[in-house]
Motif scaffolding. Structure first.
Motif, PDB file in Angstrom:
ATOM      1  N   ILE A   1       0.840  -1.189   0.000  1.00  0.00           N
ATOM      2  CA  ILE A   1       0.000   0.000   0.000  1.00  0.00           C
ATOM      3  C   ILE A   1       0.875   1.238   0.000  1.00  0.00           C
ATOM      4  O   ILE A   1       1.999   1.223   0.499  1.00  0.00           O
ATOM      5  N   LYS A   2       0.363   2.317  -0.572  1.00  0.00           N
ATOM      6  CA  LYS A   2       1.136   3.535  -0.739  1.00  0.00           C
ATOM      7  C   LYS A   2       1.159   4.352   0.552  1.00  0.00           C
ATOM      8  O   LYS A   2       0.465   4.059   1.518  1.00  0.00           O
ATOM      9  N   THR A   3       1.936   5.443   0.518  1.00  0.00           N
ATOM     10  CA  THR A   3       2.216   6.211   1.726  1.00  0.00           C
ATOM     11  C   THR A   3       0.962   6.731   2.409  1.00  0.00           C
ATOM     12  O   THR A   3       0.774   6.548   3.613  1.00  0.00           O
ATOM     13  N   THR A   4       0.065   7.363   1.659  1.00  0.00           N
ATOM     14  CA  THR A   4      -1.136   7.917   2.270  1.00  0.00           C
ATOM     15  C   THR A   4      -2.001   6.820   2.866  1.00  0.00           C
ATOM     16  O   THR A   4      -2.516   6.940   3.985  1.00  0.00           O
TER      17      THR A   4
ATOM     18  N   LEU B   1      -2.134   2.705   9.619  1.00  0.00           N
ATOM     19  CA  LEU B   1      -1.498   2.725  10.938  1.00  0.00           C
ATOM     20  C   LEU B   1      -2.433   3.314  11.990  1.00  0.00           C
ATOM     21  O   LEU B   1      -2.581   2.774  13.089  1.00  0.00           O
ATOM     22  N   ASP B   2      -3.083   4.419  11.654  1.00  0.00           N
ATOM     23  CA  ASP B   2      -4.008   5.034  12.602  1.00  0.00           C
ATOM     24  C   ASP B   2      -5.214   4.128  12.856  1.00  0.00           C
ATOM     25  O   ASP B   2      -5.697   4.012  13.987  1.00  0.00           O
ATOM     26  N   LEU B   3      -5.702   3.478  11.799  1.00  0.00           N
ATOM     27  CA  LEU B   3      -6.834   2.570  11.953  1.00  0.00           C
ATOM     28  C   LEU B   3      -6.449   1.391  12.842  1.00  0.00           C
ATOM     29  O   LEU B   3      -7.218   0.986  13.727  1.00  0.00           O
ATOM     30  N   ALA B   4      -5.254   0.848  12.628  1.00  0.00           N
ATOM     31  CA  ALA B   4      -4.803  -0.284  13.441  1.00  0.00           C
ATOM     32  C   ALA B   4      -4.682   0.116  14.912  1.00  0.00           C
ATOM     33  O   ALA B   4      -5.048  -0.668  15.805  1.00  0.00           O
TER      34      ALA B   4
ATOM     35  N   MET C   1       6.776   8.043   9.879  1.00  0.00           N
ATOM     36  CA  MET C   1       6.069   8.632   8.741  1.00  0.00           C
ATOM     37  C   MET C   1       5.804  10.121   8.929  1.00  0.00           C
ATOM     38  O   MET C   1       5.825  10.898   7.982  1.00  0.00           O
ATOM     39  N   THR C   2       5.560  10.532  10.172  1.00  0.00           N
ATOM     40  CA  THR C   2       5.216  11.932  10.411  1.00  0.00           C
ATOM     41  C   THR C   2       6.435  12.829  10.585  1.00  0.00           C
ATOM     42  O   THR C   2       6.380  14.017  10.288  1.00  0.00           O
ATOM     43  N   THR C   3       7.548  12.260  11.063  1.00  0.00           N
ATOM     44  CA  THR C   3       8.736  13.086  11.327  1.00  0.00           C
ATOM     45  C   THR C   3       9.896  12.781  10.390  1.00  0.00           C
ATOM     46  O   THR C   3      10.842  13.575  10.307  1.00  0.00           O
ATOM     47  N   GLY C   4       9.846  11.619   9.729  1.00  0.00           N
ATOM     48  CA  GLY C   4      10.964  11.212   8.889  1.00  0.00           C
ATOM     49  C   GLY C   4      12.081  10.568   9.674  1.00  0.00           C
ATOM     50  O   GLY C   4      13.094  10.154   9.112  1.00  0.00           O
ATOM     51  N   ARG C   5      11.918  10.476  10.981  1.00  0.00           N
ATOM     52  CA  ARG C   5      12.950   9.870  11.831  1.00  0.00           C
ATOM     53  C   ARG C   5      12.382   8.645  12.531  1.00  0.00           C
ATOM     54  O   ARG C   5      11.219   8.642  12.952  1.00  0.00           O
TER      55      ARG C   5
END
Length: 327
Positions: free
Chosen positions: A52-55, A61-64, A313-317
């Protein structure tokens, strides 16, 4: 693997003609379409390769996270431990207010009041195992008392275990009647009803045919959810087993118009695995089940990996496990 035929029944079927005797119930359950084990394993493996793609991954992830029943079921559980777990369920990542809460906190009955006090009206549910979890080896009156105690203490959901010995011996009516009785015990004195999750312990059921039969038996008896495992027996949740259970709830809705939830539990530890399950839910049962009301993960360690992947995913770190509490 083609979808199995749905037993022919009108919407709203009450199964009264099936559950009148052990013999009629046995005929119905053994008349369900057999499971092609090789086909089920192949389809589960094929679905597990979907990317699955990034979006979509961020959404998954949030759903899980929203589907996690954050669980501790150990003899060494203390009021302090379960209170901390409840606080984490409400705010999984205190540094990020956009992180959604978990679905529920699952504990033993004697810990329910402590969890309830912390969760309050947050919307996070209190789940409690009952009915002599994990073995189920107790008299029915003991199991019902276990359930009533948990509900009286404030449990919103009850996770019961079936009598696997009775099921494997073909005493299906006994198992059916026990589930019915436990569901009745889920109603509190004030009329509040806890939702009932029925645990099969699929690692002990031996065949996928038995998983399908147990699924239909539990749904016919009024279970709100069907659940794979206690987490105390291996193998616990697997993709092929969950595939069969998802087919069962899909077919049950086609036959009766009623939706029933699914909860794989035990051994699901990584975000990658959780996303495989979500893909399977969408492909097998349908998008209606992509909701915490209809699909849950029973897990103690999955949440931290979901949080680590979300942070990346949100910070890149990438934040290691030390950034999140150990449960």
């Amino acid at each position: 693997m083609p979808a199995p035929a749905t037993p022919e029944a009108p919407a709203g079927w009450d199964f009264s003609d099936v559950v009148g005797s052990d013999s009629s119930l046995r005929r119905f359950l053994h008349g369900l379409p057999g499971v092609d084990q090789v086909g089920a394993e192949a389809r589960a493996a094929q679905l597990g390769t979907r990317s699955i793609k990034t979006t979509a991954k961020a959404f998954a992830l949030d759903l899980a996270i929203r589907m996690v029943d954050l669980t501790t079921l150990e003899g060494q559980d203390t009021p302090g431990k379960v209170r901390a777990l409840a606080a984490k369920a409400m705010r999984p990542d205190p540094s990020d207010p956009t992180c959604p809460p978990a679905a529920a906190v699952c504990v033993y009955p004697d810990m329910v009041a402590d969890v309830k006090q912390v969760l309050g009206d947050s919307g996070v549910k209190v789940a409690s195992v009952a009915t002599a979890f994990p073995s189920g080896r107790a008299a029915l009156d003991v199991k019902l008392a276990d359930t009533r105690d948990a509900v009286a203490a404030g449990a919103d959901e009850i996770d019961m275990v079936i009598d696997r010995g009775a099921f494997l011996s073909g005493r299906y009516l006994q198992v059916f009647e026990e589930i019915v009785a436990v569901r009745e015990a889920c109603t509190a004195a004030d009329g509040r009803e806890a939702h009932l999750k029925v645990i099969f312990e699929t690692g002990e059921l031996q065949t996928l045919d038995n998983v399908r039969r147990a699924s239909w038996l539990a749904m016919m008896a009024g279970g709100h959810f069907i659940k794979t495992s206690t987490g105390k027996v291996q193998p616990a949740a697997t993709l092929p087993v969950t595939l069969v259970m998802l087919e069962a709830v899909r077919d049950f809705r086609e036959a009766t118009g009623q939706m029933v939830g699914v909860k794989p539990a035990g051994g699901i530890r990584s975000s990658k695995d959780a996303i495989k399950y979500l893909v399977m839910v969408n492909e097998v049962a349908g998008a209606d089940w992509l909701d915490p009301d209809w699909f849950r993960f029973g897990a103690s360690t999955l949440l931290n990996d979901l949080l680590m992947q979300r942070t990346k995913m949100t910070t890149g770190r990438y934040s290691g496990p030390d950034y999140f509490t150990l449960d």
